[in-house]
Design an enzyme around this catalytic site. Structure first.
Site, mmCIF file in Angstrom:
data_model
loop_
_atom_site.group_PDB
_atom_site.id
_atom_site.type_symbol
_atom_site.label_atom_id
_atom_site.label_comp_id
_atom_site.label_asym_id
_atom_site.label_seq_id
_atom_site.Cartn_x
_atom_site.Cartn_y
_atom_site.Cartn_z
ATOM 1 N N SER A 83 0.804 -1.869 0.262
ATOM 2 C CA SER A 83 0.275 -0.195 -0.024
ATOM 3 C C SER A 83 0.853 1.788 0.159
ATOM 4 O O SER A 83 0.869 2.222 -0.226
ATOM 5 C CB SER A 83 -1.141 0.321 1.352
ATOM 6 O OG SER A 83 -1.516 -1.559 0.919
ATOM 7 N N HIS A 114 1.927 3.466 4.914
ATOM 8 C CA HIS A 114 0.388 4.351 3.995
ATOM 9 C C HIS A 114 1.737 6.325 4.381
ATOM 10 O O HIS A 114 1.531 6.805 3.621
ATOM 11 C CB HIS A 114 -0.267 4.583 5.128
ATOM 12 C CG HIS A 114 -1.244 3.362 4.433
ATOM 13 N ND1 HIS A 114 -2.478 2.720 4.934
ATOM 14 C CD2 HIS A 114 -0.326 2.184 3.869
ATOM 15 C CE1 HIS A 114 -2.736 2.125 4.585
ATOM 16 N NE2 HIS A 114 -1.931 0.781 4.163
#
Length: 297
Positions: A202, A248
């Site tokens: 991610s 992230h």
């Protein structure tokens, strides 16, 4: 005595140049070949200055270098026939690794995930980035375990990657994706517990999200949709359990910084600023990894 064309009782005519293809748009830019005024939507980067679309189309047989008339993206990249080629390759690579994970009954995850330093009881050995397995910083960028996880990331890659690749060009887009992913891995390596395994796929997607915000701001688009998407993703990041928020955040910061350098670089020093920005972010990533490795060893 000379008199303005408008006469004594009328205001002088507007002498501001207007784009010859869009007469309602004022502009101070002129085509370097025909010298007609062109707006920002019509200007195409050449080796020197800008050219209008008509001159680019008529350049064949002019004796000019092909690269001087080749259309360019907003970041100076070459406009490709397939603007999603790299996006498709990255998507296929992620899916291929996911299939390998399923086929190996999760064994691949243990060999390629991001882990700082830990003793693997299954093989009786110490494993991790700090033990010399640097490749885990990279391979973890393509790892997924759950169907919902890869579905979410691949939708993000397709929705965000295609427009970004078209706007930045293939090489710049690939650099953005890879460095953002590595930055996410590096921040996870720095902050997370050394024996905590992580899948950092991610991080690169959040890098694309940050770059999308920068690009939309550069093109004066409505920022509310991308801010809403960013807020929603950050909400999930910090409220759902089991999410590596470090990846992230690291990817988001790196992607935003790189995108600023890519789309705001002055044309006369475009390559220097763009690749210099990528190099600075990459060096900062390497520095984080070196510092953390020193702490663990």
């Amino acid at each position: 005595m000379d008199q303005q064309p408008g006469g004594p009782d009328r205001p002088a005519a507007d002498t501001t140049p207007h784009c010859y293809r869009h007469p309602d748009r004022e502009t101070g830019i002129r085509c370097t070949r025909c010298e007609r005024p062109i707006c920002t939507d019509c200007m195409i980067s050449a080796s020197v200055g800008f050219q209008c679309p008509n001159c680019v189309r008529e350049a064949n047989g002019s004796g000019m270098s092909p690269t001087a008339t080749r259309p360019r993206t907003i970041a100076g990249g070459t406009i490709a026939a397939d603007p999603r080629l790299i996006t498709k390759i990255l998507l296929g690579l992620n899916l291929a690794v996911f299939v390998a994970v399923l086929a190996s009954e999760q064994r691949v995850v243990g060999e390629l995930d991001l882990i700082g330093l830990a003793f693997n009881t299954d093989i009786g050995q110490v494993v991790g980035v700090a033990d010399g397995q640097w490749y885990r910083l990279f391979t973890s960028m393509f790892l997924h375990q759950a169907v919902w996880h890869i579905a979410f990331n691949m939708l993000g890659l397709w929705w965000l990657g295609g427009p970004l690749e078209a706007a930045l060009g293939r090489v710049r887009f690939l650099a953005l994706y890879l460095i953002s992913g590595l930055a996410g891995s590096a921040l996870t390596y720095l902050i997370a517990a050394p024996n905590q395994p992580s899948l950092g796929a991610s991080g690169a997607i959040f890098g694309l999200l940050g770059a999308t915000a920068v690009l939309m701001r550069r093109m004066n688009y409505d920022m509310r949709p991308v801010f809403a998407l960013l807020a929603l993703n950050l909400l999930f990041t910090f409220t759902w359990s089991g999410i590596a928020w470090e990846a992230h955040v690291g990817g988001l910061v790196a992607g935003t910084a790189i995108a600023v350098g890519l789309v705001h670089a002055p044309r006369e020093r475009r390559a220097l600023v763009q690749w210099g920005t990528c190099a600075v972010v990459l060096l900062a990533t390497v520095a984080i990894v070196v510092i953390r490795t020193g702490q663990l060893t």
